[in-house]
Design a protein around this motif. Structure first.
Motif, PDB file in Angstrom:
ATOM      1  N   GLY A  18       0.808  -1.277   0.065  1.00  0.00           N
ATOM      2  CA  GLY A  18       0.107  -0.097  -0.112  1.00  0.00           C
ATOM      3  C   GLY A  18       0.972   1.304  -0.032  1.00  0.00           C
ATOM      4  N   GLU A  19       2.312   1.179   0.478  1.00  0.00           N
ATOM      5  CA  GLU A  19       3.074   2.339   0.283  1.00  0.00           C
ATOM      6  C   GLU A  19       3.383   2.635  -1.280  1.00  0.00           C
ATOM      7  OE1 GLU A  19       6.389   2.354   3.350  1.00  0.00           O
ATOM      8  OE2 GLU A  19       4.932   0.703   4.188  1.00  0.00           O
ATOM      9  N   PRO A 112       1.420   1.160  -9.367  1.00  0.00           N
ATOM     10  CA  PRO A 112       2.597   1.438  -8.811  1.00  0.00           C
ATOM     11  C   PRO A 112       2.860   2.891  -8.934  1.00  0.00           C
ATOM     12  CG  PRO A 112       3.014  -0.231 -10.376  1.00  0.00           C
ATOM     13  CD  PRO A 112       1.585  -0.033 -10.662  1.00  0.00           C
ATOM     14  N   THR A 113       3.428   3.299  -7.812  1.00  0.00           N
ATOM     15  CA  THR A 113       3.931   4.666  -7.911  1.00  0.00           C
ATOM     16  C   THR A 113       5.538   4.388  -8.498  1.00  0.00           C
ATOM     17  OG1 THR A 113       5.351   4.082  -5.987  1.00  0.00           O
ATOM     18  CG2 THR A 113       2.888   4.964  -5.558  1.00  0.00           C
ATOM     19  N   ASP A 114       6.142   5.817  -8.316  1.00  0.00           N
ATOM     20  CA  ASP A 114       7.364   5.954  -8.987  1.00  0.00           C
ATOM     21  C   ASP A 114       8.321   5.168  -8.330  1.00  0.00           C
ATOM     22  OD1 ASP A 114       6.270   7.533 -10.667  1.00  0.00           O
ATOM     23  OD2 ASP A 114       6.852   9.462  -9.645  1.00  0.00           O
ATOM     24  N   ALA A 115       8.155   4.561  -7.156  1.00  0.00           N
ATOM     25  CA  ALA A 115       9.204   3.775  -6.228  1.00  0.00           C
ATOM     26  C   ALA A 115       9.265   2.126  -6.872  1.00  0.00           C
ATOM     27  CB  ALA A 115       8.858   3.897  -4.780  1.00  0.00           C
ATOM     28  N   PRO A 158       9.716  -6.915  -0.722  1.00  0.00           N
ATOM     29  CA  PRO A 158      11.132  -6.348  -0.797  1.00  0.00           C
ATOM     30  C   PRO A 158      11.298  -5.192  -1.875  1.00  0.00           C
ATOM     31  CG  PRO A 158      11.191  -8.736  -0.763  1.00  0.00           C
ATOM     32  CD  PRO A 158       9.688  -8.265  -1.104  1.00  0.00           C
ATOM     33  N   LEU A 159      11.665  -4.254  -1.369  1.00  0.00           N
ATOM     34  CA  LEU A 159      11.981  -2.959  -2.549  1.00  0.00           C
ATOM     35  C   LEU A 159      13.404  -2.728  -2.600  1.00  0.00           C
ATOM     36  CD1 LEU A 159      10.142  -1.292  -3.945  1.00  0.00           C
ATOM     37  CD2 LEU A 159      10.676   0.625  -2.285  1.00  0.00           C
ATOM     38  N   PRO A 160      13.943  -3.284  -3.560  1.00  0.00           N
ATOM     39  CA  PRO A 160      15.265  -2.652  -4.085  1.00  0.00           C
ATOM     40  C   PRO A 160      15.392  -1.289  -4.864  1.00  0.00           C
ATOM     41  CG  PRO A 160      14.944  -4.415  -5.701  1.00  0.00           C
ATOM     42  CD  PRO A 160      13.465  -4.214  -4.781  1.00  0.00           C
ATOM     43  N   PRO A 161      16.375  -0.822  -5.330  1.00  0.00           N
ATOM     44  CA  PRO A 161      16.435   0.379  -5.911  1.00  0.00           C
ATOM     45  C   PRO A 161      16.049  -0.075  -7.430  1.00  0.00           C
ATOM     46  CG  PRO A 161      18.766   0.047  -4.886  1.00  0.00           C
ATOM     47  CD  PRO A 161      17.879  -0.882  -4.703  1.00  0.00           C
ATOM     48  N   SER A 163      16.871   0.542 -10.057  1.00  0.00           N
ATOM     49  CA  SER A 163      17.753  -0.057 -11.339  1.00  0.00           C
ATOM     50  C   SER A 163      17.929  -1.589 -10.989  1.00  0.00           C
ATOM     51  CB  SER A 163      19.329   0.457 -11.213  1.00  0.00           C
ATOM     52  OG  SER A 163      19.657   0.206  -9.863  1.00  0.00           O
ATOM     53  N   GLU A 164      18.004  -1.782  -9.787  1.00  0.00           N
ATOM     54  CA  GLU A 164      18.028  -3.307  -9.342  1.00  0.00           C
ATOM     55  C   GLU A 164      16.879  -4.134  -9.618  1.00  0.00           C
ATOM     56  OE1 GLU A 164      20.440  -4.879  -8.785  1.00  0.00           O
ATOM     57  OE2 GLU A 164      20.212  -6.584  -7.302  1.00  0.00           O
ATOM     58  N   GLN A 165      15.616  -3.512  -9.505  1.00  0.00           N
ATOM     59  CA  GLN A 165      14.367  -4.200  -9.990  1.00  0.00           C
ATOM     60  C   GLN A 165      14.429  -4.525 -11.367  1.00  0.00           C
ATOM     61  OE1 GLN A 165      10.828  -2.012  -8.603  1.00  0.00           O
ATOM     62  NE2 GLN A 165      11.913  -1.094  -6.900  1.00  0.00           N
ATOM     63  N   ARG A 166      14.876  -3.433 -12.247  1.00  0.00           N
ATOM     64  CA  ARG A 166      14.629  -3.695 -13.732  1.00  0.00           C
ATOM     65  C   ARG A 166      15.855  -4.826 -14.066  1.00  0.00           C
ATOM     66  NH1 ARG A 166      14.942   2.129 -13.550  1.00  0.00           N
ATOM     67  NH2 ARG A 166      12.822   2.916 -13.936  1.00  0.00           N
ATOM     68  N   ARG A 167      17.052  -4.892 -13.502  1.00  0.00           N
ATOM     69  CA  ARG A 167      17.869  -5.826 -13.775  1.00  0.00           C
ATOM     70  C   ARG A 167      17.389  -7.273 -13.262  1.00  0.00           C
ATOM     71  NH1 ARG A 167      21.251  -9.509 -11.429  1.00  0.00           N
ATOM     72  NH2 ARG A 167      20.657  -8.882  -9.463  1.00  0.00           N
ATOM     73  N   ILE A 168      16.836  -7.448 -12.112  1.00  0.00           N
ATOM     74  CA  ILE A 168      16.300  -8.542 -11.675  1.00  0.00           C
ATOM     75  C   ILE A 168      15.186  -9.041 -12.521  1.00  0.00           C
ATOM     76  CG2 ILE A 168      15.246  -9.892  -9.698  1.00  0.00           C
ATOM     77  CD1 ILE A 168      16.780  -8.082  -7.804  1.00  0.00           C
ATOM     78  N   VAL A 169      14.377  -8.099 -12.753  1.00  0.00           N
ATOM     79  CA  VAL A 169      13.147  -8.392 -13.734  1.00  0.00           C
ATOM     80  C   VAL A 169      13.543  -9.042 -15.100  1.00  0.00           C
ATOM     81  CG1 VAL A 169      11.207  -7.655 -15.273  1.00  0.00           C
ATOM     82  CG2 VAL A 169      11.377  -6.984 -12.633  1.00  0.00           C
TER      83      VAL A 169
END
Length: 400
Positions: A18-19, A112-115, A158-161, A163-169
């Motif tokens: 929700g955040e 999703p927000t910008d985070a 879990p919320l990585p930065p 750039s890390e989200q995009r790399r893992i996806v």
């Protein structure tokens, strides 16, 4: 800082969904031509294996603007109702006409927000552990249980930065694409096995109207079998508690050999005995099963009970060898049903009993091998699912 169930890599943190997502955002005021084509996503359009929207529809805006769930490009759709939620019906909404869409009211919408990126949220809610936790939070009566929006708001992710989200996806997509390719090849193998079985049946058993070997003859089904046409019992006698006789209505109840009971009834009108061949007599005409026990049959089925001149399994194999012909050759005035008169007039080949038994033994030996192949394929599918979940578990622990 919010604590979580396990330690995260440096730079990651636990947050609540929700955040980082707006849950079921309100629809904005819209000025749109009532005839404008608009994307519409029924629940059936979401593929639970791939987690994608496989068959979105285009409907006039006037037909969808009221009574449906609104969403926008990039939103994550998450089925809230059982069993769709447990089956994994979730997807990222993409390719929407003018960037907006409407769909089943049984979707929760996560914006999703910008985070966070959409794919990170989507992959997280597709995890089996997440769906198990969502199921534990169900509210509502049996068959109408739903995941409350509060569960999504409070769920930890879990919320990585970014750039890390995009790399893992991207890494997950690469691994999943290999699984999809293997799954596609396995599906081709399954179809090949089906085609092989049909080919063996048609090569072993004579085609309608063809010349027969010495000692064989063509007879009408009604000469060597009794046929009982189904009739639906009163709906007030239906139940799912196993009270009365199993009630089968058509092909939807069929399995590989025997039908699976899902509904029972206490006031049967037409009954099939154990061992009777059940044949679908309404679209689709032709599929067969064997009654495993005494059961009630509805209007979509007929029961065929053989006499002493014919082996039941021989007749079953013959009917399966001509299943496609029954479905398409125009039995019945409407081409999608077959009457009792047409069924008992169906010509079948009748060899001597010892020859029937020899043929049955040969076909059963082949069928056993094909069943073994299908069982191995089913185990492979379970392996795929475990592998997918293992990949996701590692991804959200920062180990990928």
């Amino acid at each position: 800082m919010t604590g979580g169930p396990y330690k995260l890599p440096e730079g990651w943190r636990w947050v609540r969904l929700g955040e980082v997502c707006e849950i079921n955002p309100r629809r904005p005021r819209m000025s749109r031509d009532l005839e404008a084509l608009t994307s519409f996503v029924p629940m059936s359009a979401v593929d639970d294996i791939t987690g994608t929207i496989s068959s979105a529809e285009a409907r006039a805006f006037k037909d969808v603007r009221k009574g449906y769930t609104y969403f926008e490009e990039g939103d994550v759709l998450f089925a809230k109702i059982t069993p769709c939620m447990e089956n994994g019906k979730s997807a990222v909404a993409t390719g929407l006409i003018d960037g907006i869409g409407f769909g089943s009211t049984e979707f929760h919408v996560l914006r999703p927000t910008d985070a966070v990126i959409s794919e990170w949220v989507w992959l997280f809610v597709r995890r089996e552990d997440f769906r198990k936790a969502a199921k534990a939070a169900f509210r509502g009566g049996v068959g109408q249980q739903r995941v409350p929006a509060e569960f999504l708001r409070e769920a930890l992710i879990p919320l990585p930065p970014l750039s890390e989200q995009r790399r893992i996806v991207a890494r997950i997509e690469k691994l999943m694409s290999r699984i999809r390719e293997v799954r596609r090849l396995r599906e081709e193998a399954r179809k090949d096995a089906e085609r092989l079985w049909q080919s063996i049946l048609t090569q072993t058993l004579p085609r309608p109207g063809s010349d027969l070997p010495s000692g064989w003859r063509w007879v009408k089904l009604g000469e060597v079998c009794q046929v009982v046409m189904g009739q639906s019992p009163p709906s007030s006698s239906y139940n799912k508690d196993g009270i009365g006789l199993p009630f089968f209505q058509g092909k939807a109840d069929f399995g590989e050999i025997h039908p699976t009971p899902r509904v029972w009834c206490t006031e049967p009108k037409k009954i099939a005995e154990a061992g009777d061949i059940l044949i679908s007599v309404r679209a689709p005409v032709g599929p067969t099963n064997v009654a495993e026990s005494r059961c009630c049959i509805g209007r979509g089925l007929a029961a065929i009970r053989v006499d002493s001149e014919i082996e039941s399994t021989f007749l079953l194999f013959y009917l399966r060898s001509i299943e496609n012909m029954l479905a398409t050759s125009g039995y019945g005035s409407t081409f999608n049903a077959i009457t009792k008169r047409e069924l008992i007039s169906l010509k079948i080949p009748l060899p001597p009993l010892h020859e029937q038994r020899r043929i049955v033994a040969h076909l059963e030996a082949v069928q056993e091998k094909i069943h073994a192949l299908k069982a191995a394929q089913a185990e492979t599918e379970e392996e795929f699912k475990r592998l997918e979940q293992s990949i996701l578990d590692k991804a959200f622990r920062g180990e990928l």
